[in-house]
Design a protein around this motif. Structure first.
Motif, short mmCIF file in Angstrom:
data_model
loop_
_atom_site.label_atom_id
_atom_site.label_comp_id
_atom_site.label_asym_id
_atom_site.label_seq_id
_atom_site.Cartn_x
_atom_site.Cartn_y
_atom_site.Cartn_z
N PHE A 264 0.84 -1.21 0.00
CA PHE A 264 0.00 0.00 0.00
C PHE A 264 0.87 1.25 0.00
O PHE A 264 0.58 2.22 -0.70
N HIS A 265 1.95 1.24 0.77
CA HIS A 265 2.85 2.40 0.79
C HIS A 265 3.56 2.56 -0.56
O HIS A 265 3.77 3.69 -1.02
N ASP A 270 5.59 5.77 -1.77
CA ASP A 270 6.52 5.91 -0.65
C ASP A 270 7.35 4.63 -0.50
O ASP A 270 7.17 3.86 0.45
N PRO A 271 8.28 4.38 -1.43
CA PRO A 271 9.10 3.16 -1.35
C PRO A 271 9.99 3.13 -0.12
O PRO A 271 10.32 2.05 0.38
N ASP A 272 10.40 4.29 0.38
CA ASP A 272 11.24 4.30 1.58
C ASP A 272 10.49 3.70 2.78
O ASP A 272 11.07 2.94 3.56
N ARG A 273 9.23 4.05 2.91
CA ARG A 273 8.43 3.48 3.99
C ARG A 273 8.29 1.97 3.81
O ARG A 273 8.37 1.20 4.77
N ALA A 274 8.10 1.54 2.58
CA ALA A 274 7.97 0.11 2.31
C ALA A 274 9.26 -0.63 2.67
O ALA A 274 9.22 -1.71 3.26
N LEU A 275 10.40 -0.04 2.33
CA LEU A 275 11.68 -0.68 2.66
C LEU A 275 11.90 -0.72 4.17
O LEU A 275 12.41 -1.71 4.71
N TYR A 290 14.38 -20.42 10.06
CA TYR A 290 13.28 -19.99 9.19
C TYR A 290 13.56 -18.60 8.65
O TYR A 290 13.89 -17.68 9.40
N VAL A 291 13.43 -18.45 7.34
CA VAL A 291 13.52 -17.15 6.69
C VAL A 291 12.31 -17.03 5.76
O VAL A 291 12.04 -17.93 4.95
N ASP A 292 11.59 -15.94 5.88
CA ASP A 292 10.37 -15.72 5.11
C ASP A 292 10.73 -15.21 3.72
O ASP A 292 10.59 -14.02 3.41
N VAL A 293 11.19 -16.12 2.87
CA VAL A 293 11.70 -15.73 1.56
C VAL A 293 10.59 -15.16 0.68
O VAL A 293 10.80 -14.14 0.00
N SER A 294 9.42 -15.76 0.67
CA SER A 294 8.39 -15.37 -0.29
C SER A 294 7.99 -13.91 -0.16
O SER A 294 8.00 -13.16 -1.14
N ASN A 295 7.64 -13.49 1.05
CA ASN A 295 7.21 -12.10 1.23
C ASN A 295 8.37 -11.12 1.02
O ASN A 295 8.20 -10.08 0.39
N GLN A 296 9.53 -11.45 1.56
CA GLN A 296 10.65 -10.51 1.47
C GLN A 296 11.19 -10.39 0.05
O GLN A 296 11.46 -9.29 -0.43
N ALA A 297 11.31 -11.52 -0.64
CA ALA A 297 11.80 -11.46 -2.02
C ALA A 297 10.82 -10.72 -2.91
O ALA A 297 11.22 -9.91 -3.77
N SER A 298 9.54 -10.97 -2.71
CA SER A 298 8.52 -10.32 -3.52
C SER A 298 8.54 -8.81 -3.33
O SER A 298 8.39 -8.04 -4.30
N LEU A 299 8.73 -8.36 -2.11
CA LEU A 299 8.78 -6.92 -1.85
C LEU A 299 10.07 -6.31 -2.39
O LEU A 299 10.04 -5.24 -3.03
N GLN A 306 11.10 -0.41 -9.01
CA GLN A 306 10.78 1.02 -8.89
C GLN A 306 12.04 1.87 -8.79
O GLN A 306 11.98 3.07 -8.55
N GLY A 307 13.19 1.24 -8.98
CA GLY A 307 14.45 1.97 -9.03
C GLY A 307 15.19 2.08 -7.71
O GLY A 307 16.18 2.82 -7.61
N MET A 308 14.76 1.37 -6.69
CA MET A 308 15.41 1.47 -5.38
C MET A 308 16.55 0.46 -5.26
O MET A 308 16.42 -0.70 -5.67
N ASP A 309 17.65 0.91 -4.68
CA ASP A 309 18.78 0.04 -4.38
C ASP A 309 18.52 -0.65 -3.04
O ASP A 309 18.44 0.01 -2.01
N VAL A 310 18.40 -1.98 -3.08
CA VAL A 310 18.12 -2.71 -1.83
C VAL A 310 19.40 -3.27 -1.22
O VAL A 310 19.36 -4.07 -0.28
N SER A 311 20.54 -2.88 -1.78
CA SER A 311 21.85 -3.20 -1.22
C SER A 311 22.03 -4.72 -1.12
O SER A 311 21.75 -5.44 -2.07
#
Length: 461
Positions: A264-265, A270-275, A290-299, A306-311
């Motif tokens: 939603f953000h 507001d990609p910064d809020r999403a990150l 456990y690592v929640d790959v599906s949600n985190q990878a999808s985001l 959207q052009g954001m560097d996720v490092s």
């Protein structure tokens, strides 16, 4: 595994001759074959906690089995929780549980035997057969909310929206507000309606469910889906504005709701809020095992597009995914493991995963193997092509299958990521005609969408 035959009765009937010894009921009135009233009460509470996505069901089932080690349905339910770990290493243990429970067949009701058959099919990775078994069960025991929820959960991973809806509708005649757990049925129905495009109905059923039980995360989730599909981003962010403290006693599903809130953000620009939500909330449920790959990878992928560097955030996801390349429990998970590995540049590991998928599909039967061959493998080929920068190849692979991704499982919103990857590849690969067609489809579905209008205009005449 061979389905059970025989047994004590033909369905969920309550026969008086068993009243005084080994029969109790759950909260919805379904017969439980156990001599312990305490075990029956713990089992019912475990179901309630399961519906609310609490962390306590497994502990309650363990305690129920301590009260009555022969409580077959409690052992079966515990096996279902093991399957929800989605780890191939637990399959032998679950199959052993099924074999043990089948030895009790003659003392169990038909409903209980069908639960065991469904678990057996699930442990054989044939989730379509498991769903069919739960569907049969619900025809004789429409108040079996556990079967309804298990079916709802696993049918979700087959992408068959109409099945989600029809199965609940087939049981609705037996439910109203006088039956314990009715709000959970409302929440499931709300989600099914949303996935079938009946947004107004879905929102009503979902909001009614939340009004009855504010603890129902699935009903909250169902309304969130409606708000997402209708691009009501600000309303959606408010609806899902829950903190880690609010949901401290909930299981990892809470991260999926935070994922929706992050989207939603993103929708509000507001990609910064999403990150920040990714870092502070989504990653908070990760552990050593456990690592929640599906949600985190999808985001992360949406943020990158959207052009954001996720490092370096892909690295943790890729490290975990590398340990799961031979699992093949759910096509949905495998797709996201592939995405994480490809995005992190783990080329050799991705190749190993794809080879493992091919071997699995060739050597196994059932829904998961079939969906792997027909849909998952080509989808992953497209993901790998995209991450390697071969955008024309991405379009060649994903364009023909763009409307046939349902067997991967998940929701329309979740699978939309792969559509977005195709759109991005079409632009970056100068596949202008495809891009124009894709954006035109979007604008027809959501007229006036500013983002897609700008993308369409940017393509030129």
């Amino acid at each position: 595994m061979t389905p059970l035959t025989g047994g004590r009765d033909g369905g969920n009937s309550y026969f008086p001759q068993y009243e005084s010894t080994n029969m109790h009921t759950d909260a919805q009135g379904n017969v439980l074959t156990t001599e312990s009233a305490e075990a029956a009460a713990l089992f019912s509470q475990a179901i309630t906690d399961f519906m609310d996505y609490r962390t306590t069901p497994s502990a309650r089932l363990k305690e129920a089995l301590e009260k009555d080690p022969d409580f077959a349905l409690a052992a079966c339910f515990r096996g279902c929780f093991l399957m929800m770990l989605e780890n191939r290493k637990i399959l032998p243990r679950v199959r052993e549980t099924v074999d043990t429970l089948r030895k009790q067949a003659n003392s169990l009701t038909r409903r209980e035997r069908l639960h065991i058959d469904a678990l057996g099919a699930w442990a054989d990775l044939d989730i379509l057969e498991a769903c069919r078994t739960w569907e049969e069960l619900l025809t004789i025991a429409p108040h079996d909310i556990l079967a309804m929820k298990l079916h709802h959960t696993m049918a979700f991973y087959t992408g068959r929206s109409q099945v989600l809806r029809s199965v609940i509708e087939g049981a609705l005649h037996a439910w109203d507000e006088t039956v314990p757990g009715y709000s959970a049925v409302q929440g499931m129905y709300a989600y099914a309606l949303e996935e079938c495009g009946a947004y107004d109905e879905a929102e009503k059923w979902g909001r009614d469910a939340v009004a009855s039980n504010p603890n129902d995360l699935w009903a909250i989730h169902a309304v969130g889906h409606v708000l997402d599909m209708q691009r009501r981003y600000e309303e959606g962010a408010d609806w899902l504005n829950f903190s880690a403290e609010d949901w401290s006693d909930r299981n990892p599903f809470k991260a999926h709701l935070w994922w929706h809130c992050a989207l939603f953000h993103l929708g509000m620009g507001d990609p910064d809020r999403a990150l920040n939500m990714h870092d502070d909330l989504l990653r908070s449920i990760n552990s050593d095992s456990y690592v929640d790959v599906s949600n985190q990878a999808s985001l992360l992928k949406r943020l990158e597009m959207q052009g954001m560097d996720v490092s370096t955030r892909w690295e943790l996801l890729a490290d975990h995914s590398a340990t799961r390349i031979d699992d093949h429990i759910l096509t949905f998970r495998d797709a996201h493991f592939c995405l994480a590995l490809a995005a992190a540049g783990r080329t050799e590991t991705v190749r190993d995963q794809l080879a493992s998928m091919v071997a699995f599909a060739k050597d196994n039967d059932g829904w998961t193997a079939e969906a792997t061959a027909s849909t998952l493998i080509p989808l992953c080929d497209g993901i790998v092509a995209y991450e390697s920068g071969d955008y024309k190849a991405t379009c060649d692979i994903l364009w023909p299958m763009r409307n046939d991704l349902a067997p991967v499982g998940g929701s329309h919103t979740q699978r939309d990521l792969f559509r977005q990857i195709l759109e991005d590849a079409a632009v970056k690969g100068s596949c202008t005609e495809l891009a124009r067609t894709l954006f035109s489809e979007r604008l027809a579905q959501v007229p006036g969408d500013a983002t897609y209008q700008a993308k369409y205009v940017a393509l030129g005449a």
